[in-house]
Write a protein that holds these residues in place. Structure first.
Motif, mmCIF file in Angstrom:
data_model
loop_
_atom_site.group_PDB
_atom_site.id
_atom_site.type_symbol
_atom_site.label_atom_id
_atom_site.label_comp_id
_atom_site.label_asym_id
_atom_site.label_seq_id
_atom_site.Cartn_x
_atom_site.Cartn_y
_atom_site.Cartn_z
ATOM 1 N N GLU A 90 0.822 -1.207 0.000
ATOM 2 C CA GLU A 90 0.000 0.000 0.000
ATOM 3 C C GLU A 90 0.859 1.261 0.000
ATOM 4 O OE1 GLU A 90 -4.360 -0.731 1.265
ATOM 5 O OE2 GLU A 90 -3.134 -0.829 3.084
ATOM 6 N N PHE A 91 1.993 1.251 0.694
ATOM 7 C CA PHE A 91 2.880 2.414 0.653
ATOM 8 C C PHE A 91 3.461 2.573 -0.742
ATOM 9 C CE2 PHE A 91 6.738 4.822 0.990
ATOM 10 C CZ PHE A 91 6.461 5.785 1.949
ATOM 11 N N VAL A 92 3.898 1.455 -1.339
ATOM 12 C CA VAL A 92 4.465 1.505 -2.686
ATOM 13 C C VAL A 92 3.403 1.958 -3.684
ATOM 14 C CG1 VAL A 92 5.429 0.118 -4.576
ATOM 15 C CG2 VAL A 92 6.250 -0.210 -2.237
ATOM 16 N N PHE A 93 2.182 1.480 -3.507
ATOM 17 C CA PHE A 93 1.102 1.848 -4.428
ATOM 18 C C PHE A 93 0.824 3.340 -4.366
ATOM 19 C CE2 PHE A 93 -3.294 2.698 -5.519
ATOM 20 C CZ PHE A 93 -3.429 2.051 -6.736
ATOM 21 N N TYR A 94 0.627 3.869 -3.166
ATOM 22 C CA TYR A 94 0.252 5.281 -3.039
ATOM 23 C C TYR A 94 1.457 6.214 -3.165
ATOM 24 C CZ TYR A 94 -4.404 3.796 -1.549
ATOM 25 O OH TYR A 94 -5.658 3.252 -1.507
ATOM 26 N N ALA A 95 2.398 6.114 -2.244
ATOM 27 C CA ALA A 95 3.546 7.023 -2.249
ATOM 28 C C ALA A 95 4.474 6.726 -3.420
ATOM 29 C CB ALA A 95 4.302 6.914 -0.926
ATOM 30 N N PHE A 204 -2.481 13.801 -0.745
ATOM 31 C CA PHE A 204 -3.704 13.148 -0.265
ATOM 32 C C PHE A 204 -4.730 13.042 -1.390
ATOM 33 C CE2 PHE A 204 -7.886 13.268 1.867
ATOM 34 C CZ PHE A 204 -7.774 12.120 2.648
ATOM 35 N N LEU A 205 -4.864 14.092 -2.195
ATOM 36 C CA LEU A 205 -5.812 14.069 -3.307
ATOM 37 C C LEU A 205 -5.393 13.058 -4.373
ATOM 38 C CD1 LEU A 205 -6.538 17.903 -3.715
ATOM 39 C CD2 LEU A 205 -8.029 16.150 -2.711
ATOM 40 N N ILE A 206 -4.075 12.974 -4.634
ATOM 41 C CA ILE A 206 -3.569 11.971 -5.588
ATOM 42 C C ILE A 206 -3.868 10.568 -5.076
ATOM 43 C CG2 ILE A 206 -1.476 10.950 -6.573
ATOM 44 C CD1 ILE A 206 -2.320 13.476 -7.985
ATOM 45 N N PHE A 207 -3.658 10.345 -3.781
ATOM 46 C CA PHE A 207 -3.922 9.022 -3.196
ATOM 47 C C PHE A 207 -5.407 8.672 -3.315
ATOM 48 C CE2 PHE A 207 -0.168 9.561 0.011
ATOM 49 C CZ PHE A 207 0.720 9.515 -1.057
ATOM 50 N N ILE A 208 -6.274 9.672 -3.075
ATOM 51 C CA ILE A 208 -7.719 9.452 -3.202
ATOM 52 C C ILE A 208 -8.068 9.058 -4.634
ATOM 53 C CG2 ILE A 208 -9.973 10.611 -3.223
ATOM 54 C CD1 ILE A 208 -9.176 9.963 -0.438
ATOM 55 N N CYS A 209 -7.482 9.763 -5.600
ATOM 56 C CA CYS A 209 -7.749 9.448 -7.005
ATOM 57 C C CYS A 209 -7.294 8.029 -7.347
ATOM 58 C CB CYS A 209 -7.040 10.460 -7.905
ATOM 59 S SG CYS A 209 -7.751 12.124 -7.856
ATOM 60 N N LEU A 210 -6.113 7.653 -6.870
ATOM 61 C CA LEU A 210 -5.612 6.293 -7.120
ATOM 62 C C LEU A 210 -6.537 5.259 -6.496
ATOM 63 C CD1 LEU A 210 -1.783 6.840 -6.511
ATOM 64 C CD2 LEU A 210 -2.875 6.229 -8.683
ATOM 65 N N TRP A 211 -7.018 5.540 -5.290
ATOM 66 C CA TRP A 211 -7.919 4.610 -4.615
ATOM 67 C C TRP A 211 -9.232 4.473 -5.379
ATOM 68 C CZ3 TRP A 211 -12.488 6.069 -1.675
ATOM 69 C CH2 TRP A 211 -13.099 4.985 -1.043
ATOM 70 N N LEU A 212 -9.786 5.601 -5.851
ATOM 71 C CA LEU A 212 -11.054 5.567 -6.580
ATOM 72 C C LEU A 212 -10.924 4.796 -7.890
ATOM 73 C CD1 LEU A 212 -12.329 9.233 -6.037
ATOM 74 C CD2 LEU A 212 -13.271 7.132 -5.033
ATOM 75 N N ILE A 213 -9.759 4.910 -8.529
ATOM 76 C CA ILE A 213 -9.550 4.217 -9.805
ATOM 77 C C ILE A 213 -9.375 2.714 -9.606
ATOM 78 C CG2 ILE A 213 -7.957 3.948 -11.755
ATOM 79 C CD1 ILE A 213 -7.365 6.973 -11.461
ATOM 80 N N PHE A 214 -8.640 2.341 -8.561
ATOM 81 C CA PHE A 214 -8.245 0.934 -8.407
ATOM 82 C C PHE A 214 -8.977 0.195 -7.283
ATOM 83 C CE2 PHE A 214 -4.647 2.894 -10.533
ATOM 84 C CZ PHE A 214 -4.334 1.963 -11.501
#
Length: 233
Positions: A90-95, A204-214
């Motif tokens: 999850e760290f590798v995915f987001y950060a 935080f917004l980038i992480f939210i976008c990644l979460w919404l997509i995947f």
């Protein structure tokens, strides 16, 4: 042209992952071998980079320690490929994706193709992005909203530690003391030190976008359990 070519290579491998994700039929033994060989390629490339820095007189405490976000993500990517740890994923995915994409878009490079540094930069950053997507699309790992919170907490534990090291070493790891000399996204996030807070919100917004997509899509109970008959017991 060298920059755009590298981006084209990244897009090619992302599309390749999308194509093979539903046709993945390799034995577990071969999968482990491939993952560990790729991890070794990332590790060897990073070691060679530090050897090159030392041999050319460029290695120093101010800028050569693995304290940048992408350097930390690279180390965790290698560990992820070797262990398959879901917390590290999850760290590798987001950060990792967030940081590496920004680095690929605005690379801090003073040497271009065909220099070794060019191949090191793009191989390691592509490795972070592709590993995160591989674990998501091929291995079935899924990012969670809780993972966003854990990643933000981890980053905010790292930041003050690296800030103190910057003061001690007179460095600028993670650009916590000033913006990079070449153009970057930080140029749009305000003056020092406010761009650090802006960057936190942006991350935080980038992480939210990644979460919404995947993120995992909602499924019915019948999809979760084929034997479910809709009755309560």
């Amino acid at each position: 042209m060298a920059h755009f070519s590298a981006i084209g290579v990244l897009c090619f491998f992302i599309i390749l992952l999308l194509i093979i994700k539903k046709r993945w039929s390799i034995s577990q033994k071969k999968v482990l071998l491939m993952e560990r060989l790729f991890a070794l390629s990332l590790l060897i490339m990073e070691i060679l980079y530090h050897v090159w820095l030392y041999q050319t007189g460029r290695w120093n405490w101010v800028s050569s320690l693995p304290l940048e976000l992408c350097s930390i993500s690279l180390i965790l990517t290698i560990i992820l490929l070797w262990t398959g740890n879901r917390h590290i994923y999850e760290f590798v995915f987001y950060a990792g994706i967030g940081g590496a994409l920004q680095a690929v878009a605005t690379p801090v490079l003073d040497l271009s193709f065909p220099h070794f540094r060019y191949f090191h930069f793009f191989h390691t950053h592509f490795g972070i992005i592709l590993t995160a997507l591989y674990f998501t699309w091929v291995k079935g790992y899924l990012p969670t909203f809780k993972g966003i919170i854990k990643t933000m907490v981890a980053l905010n534990i790292l930041l003050p530690c690296i800030f103190v090291l910057n003061i001690i070493l007179h460095g600028n790891y993670m650009f916590l003391l000033k913006k990079p000399a070449n153009g970057s996204i930080l140029d749009f996030l305000g003056p020092y030190p406010w761009y650090i807070l802006s960057l936190e919100l942006f991350a935080f917004l980038i992480f939210i976008c990644l979460w919404l997509i995947f993120r995992k899509k909602e499924v019915s109970k019948t999809q979760l359990d084929p034997e479910y008959n809709g009755s309560k017991k």
